[in-house]
Design a protein around this motif. Sequence first.
Motif, PDB file in Angstrom:
ATOM      1  N   PRO A   1       0.798  -1.238   0.000  1.00 51.86           N
ATOM      2  CA  PRO A   1       0.000   0.000   0.000  1.00 51.86           C
ATOM      3  C   PRO A   1       0.826   1.282   0.000  1.00 51.86           C
ATOM      4  O   PRO A   1       0.333   2.331  -0.420  1.00 51.86           O
ATOM      5  CB  PRO A   1      -0.829  -0.127   1.287  1.00 51.86           C
ATOM      6  N   ARG A   2       2.073   1.211   0.450  1.00 51.01           N
ATOM      7  CA  ARG A   2       2.900   2.427   0.464  1.00 51.01           C
ATOM      8  C   ARG A   2       3.218   2.934  -0.940  1.00 51.01           C
ATOM      9  O   ARG A   2       3.578   4.088  -1.116  1.00 51.01           O
ATOM     10  CB  ARG A   2       4.199   2.154   1.220  1.00 51.01           C
ATOM     11  N   ARG A   3       3.085   2.061  -1.923  1.00 49.10           N
ATOM     12  CA  ARG A   3       3.390   2.477  -3.298  1.00 49.10           C
ATOM     13  C   ARG A   3       2.245   3.254  -3.935  1.00 49.10           C
ATOM     14  O   ARG A   3       2.405   3.799  -5.015  1.00 49.10           O
ATOM     15  CB  ARG A   3       3.705   1.238  -4.146  1.00 49.10           C
ATOM     16  N   PHE A   4       1.083   3.271  -3.289  1.00 53.07           N
ATOM     17  CA  PHE A   4      -0.057   3.976  -3.889  1.00 53.07           C
ATOM     18  C   PHE A   4       0.198   5.481  -3.878  1.00 53.07           C
ATOM     19  O   PHE A   4       0.632   6.052  -2.867  1.00 53.07           O
ATOM     20  CB  PHE A   4      -1.330   3.659  -3.103  1.00 53.07           C
ATOM     21  N   ARG A   5      -0.082   6.137  -4.994  1.00 56.66           N
ATOM     22  CA  ARG A   5       0.193   7.567  -5.163  1.00 56.66           C
ATOM     23  C   ARG A   5      -1.000   8.388  -4.659  1.00 56.66           C
ATOM     24  O   ARG A   5      -1.903   8.734  -5.403  1.00 56.66           O
ATOM     25  CB  ARG A   5       0.458   7.881  -6.637  1.00 56.66           C
ATOM     26  N   HIS A   6      -0.986   8.710  -3.369  1.00 54.91           N
ATOM     27  CA  HIS A   6      -2.108   9.434  -2.782  1.00 54.91           C
ATOM     28  C   HIS A   6      -2.218  10.852  -3.347  1.00 54.91           C
ATOM     29  O   HIS A   6      -3.317  11.343  -3.605  1.00 54.91           O
ATOM     30  CB  HIS A   6      -1.971   9.489  -1.255  1.00 54.91           C
ATOM     31  N   ARG A   7      -1.073  11.494  -3.513  1.00 52.35           N
ATOM     32  CA  ARG A   7      -1.121  12.873  -4.024  1.00 52.35           C
ATOM     33  C   ARG A   7      -1.659  12.917  -5.450  1.00 52.35           C
ATOM     34  O   ARG A   7      -2.412  13.820  -5.804  1.00 52.35           O
ATOM     35  CB  ARG A   7       0.276  13.492  -3.966  1.00 52.35           C
TER      36      ARG A   7
END
Length: 370
Positions: free
Chosen positions: A144-150
């Motif tokens: 999940p850390r790879r998901f691009r939230h911005r």
Amino acid sequence: MATEADYTLDKGDGGRTVLRLKGPYLLSTIANVDRGLRKLDDDIDVIDLAEVSEIDTVGAWFACTLARNHSASIENASERADRLLTAVGESANSTDISAPRLPLLTRAPEAMGEKVFEAGHGIVRVVGFFGQILAGVASLIRHPRRFRHRAMVHQFESVGVNALPIIGLMSFLIGIVIAQQGAVQLQAFGAEALTVNLVGRITLRELGVLMTAIMVAGRSGSAFAAQIGTMKLTEEIDAMRTIGISPVEVLVIPRLVACVFMMILLGFYASCMAIIGGAVVSDVMLGIPFWTFLMRIHEVVPAHDVWVGMIKAPVFGLIVGMSGCYQGMQVRGNSEEVGLRTTKAVVQAIFTVIVLDAFFAVFFTGIGWG
């Protein structure tokens, strides 16, 4: 010595028609005689090059073409001209430049078969692209850390927040049109009070979400195709793959998530604005007070109509987002392809949305939500 190409046509010995070429027959000087020589209808027996001061490959090709077209012989060529004529003559080819045009009865089925074949390949590619998206989603669930939230928040703003003014205005005007036209028709039966039912049900169930999907396809779907297509041309996507970054995870999934979630909000917002537009017209034309109209909406519109619209919204958002991203990823070759793929993305998304809307209409009627 002549500085421009020229020619004369006269009768020579033995009654032969002689075309005498004069001056330099070069690429830079032949233009002024080109049209005149091409239009010659007289039979020519001999092409005389005695007065040709200079000649290049273009001039030699021109003389050979004239001789071939008129079945004429070439005489008095200089040594240089003779070498060029020989070289050009050896390279002559009588093969048709374009393939013969097939008869209509053959051409039409062949074209249709090609379209069907291309459609089949297109379906396979779309299914493969959808598989890449599913694989990307599974990978992001594991990491999940790879998901691009911005990137997703930026797409929320681009797809949703920035679209509020145009979608709100469009929906408000559609509500006015539906209420006005519906009232005119219903007044003939003394049933203008049913304008509330008409506006409420058609906007919440059908037009609110459908028109929003069409607007999002034209606004955001085209932007997705153009943005990703330009990145393909500039090899940014290849660079991502080189350094181990998945373009699907970075570019496609945030856009799809934004389209899916924002379509729900935009669809409901569009329906509300259409109802407000209908309420304004009803207050002005029918004498139904604004707030009374809104309260009647709550009474006459069943809850399942709202759910029908909300169920269709994320599906339409997925279609619009996938169409834009898929066409952008298919860009090849040059910048013209970006425009073509952008057009295809919009047309494909709108067509698919309308087809699915018809399917949903039949399906929900079949399960008793008609």
